[in-house]
Design an enzyme around this catalytic site. Structure first.
Site, PDB file in Angstrom:
ATOM      1  N   ASN A   9     -87.399 -15.752 -61.473  1.00 50.93           N
ATOM      2  CA  ASN A   9     -86.391 -14.857 -62.076  1.00 50.93           C
ATOM      3  C   ASN A   9     -86.934 -13.919 -63.147  1.00 50.93           C
ATOM      4  OD1 ASN A   9     -84.216 -16.429 -60.842  1.00 50.93           O
ATOM      5  ND2 ASN A   9     -84.747 -18.138 -61.993  1.00 50.93           N
ATOM      6  N   ASP A 111     -89.367 -21.988 -53.648  1.00 48.32           N
ATOM      7  CA  ASP A 111     -90.502 -22.080 -54.471  1.00 48.32           C
ATOM      8  C   ASP A 111     -90.776 -23.772 -54.380  1.00 48.32           C
ATOM      9  OD1 ASP A 111     -88.247 -22.455 -55.740  1.00 48.32           O
ATOM     10  OD2 ASP A 111     -89.002 -22.179 -57.764  1.00 48.32           O
TER      11      ASP A 111
END
Length: 270
Positions: A9, A111
């Protein structure tokens, strides 16, 4: 040489990995800011500038993104700028080798999956993986290599910034380890709350997992930390045994190797 792209992000890590299997090694890595509206052309210019002449040595590429719009641009970039290089992007349908024993497997971040895969393959045991990013993910992989779930908390920097943004008396501070848990000024107080507070949070979650999950109470469970913010609190963690800065890149390599033959067949078919 494998091009590995780990988009989060806030920041993106680009790595070049040589070798395969137990001989895989991250030769170079870079950390750049993630832009949610970046285009494939902009990504290509940035990455090509980073890897330079090594672009001629690429034999594959693997990527993940916690930002869906960027994952699309990574795919377009690889297809347009490196069309002859087989690539694997971590998304539903890609074989990772990690069964997801959760309510909705599609919700699990790529992830988290590759981190657990890398930890399981590297340490050969059940593991608890702590990833210090914009969020702190504490994930659990069984002795059979199954993803059992985990816990997610706000990241260290995100929490500190939020406290500053929501209080007129506080300001954004540089996060470093203070001289004491008892701060003598506002900056030190915020640093103490962030560093020592989040160390206690992580230790608490790891200990709770060890207590609550069957088979995780013994010494045969590996606890590994990764992520850019991990070094900030490592000194104050009592539960973490290993710090692996390249855990996610290694996980991308493992997924690429698992899917490599299929990707080469697709390239040849085109």
């Amino acid at each position: 040489m494998l091009l590995a792209i780990d988009v989060r992000n806030t920041h993106t890590v680009v790595g070049l990995i040589s070798g395969s299997g137990s001989h895989g090694k991250v030769e170079h890595h870079w950390r750049i800011r993630t832009e949610s509206e970046v285009t494939a052309d902009e990504l290509a210019l940035t990455i090509d500038g980073l890897i330079g002449d090594d672009a001629e040595l690429l034999t594959g590429a693997a990527g993940l993104s916690t930002v869906p719009s960027v994952l699309h641009e990574v795919r377009v970039m690889l297809e347009q700028y490196w069309p002859s290089v087989p690539h694997v992007l971590i998304e539903p349908g890609v074989r990772t080798g990690i069964p997801l024993l959760v309510d909705n497997p599609k919700e699990v971040g790529a992830d988290r999956i590759v981190n657990c895969l890398a930890a399981y393959q590297k340490y050969g045991s059940a593991a608890i993986v702590v990833d210090f990013g914009s969020s702190i993910c504490v994930d659990v992989v069984s002795a059979k290599g199954e993803f059992l779930g985990g816990a997610i908390a706000p990241g260290v920097q995100v929490s500190s910034d939020a406290a500053a943004a929501r209080s007129a008396a506080l300001r954004r501070v540089e996060l470093t380890r203070p001289r004491s848990v008892v701060g003598k000024n506002t900056v030190e107080c915020m640093q103490a709350g962030a560093v020592f507070g989040f160390a206690a949070l992580v230790d608490g979650l790891v200990n709770r997992i060890r207590e609550d999950v069957d088979g995780f109470g013994g010494d045969d469970v590996t606890v590994v930390a990764t992520g850019h913010s991990a070094p900030l609190v490592l000194e104050d963690l009592s539960t973490v045994q290993h710090y692996d800065r390249h855990l996610t890149l290694d996980g991308l390599r493992l997924v690429f190797e698992r899917n490599r033959d299929n990707q080469r067949k697709l390239k040849q078919a085109r």
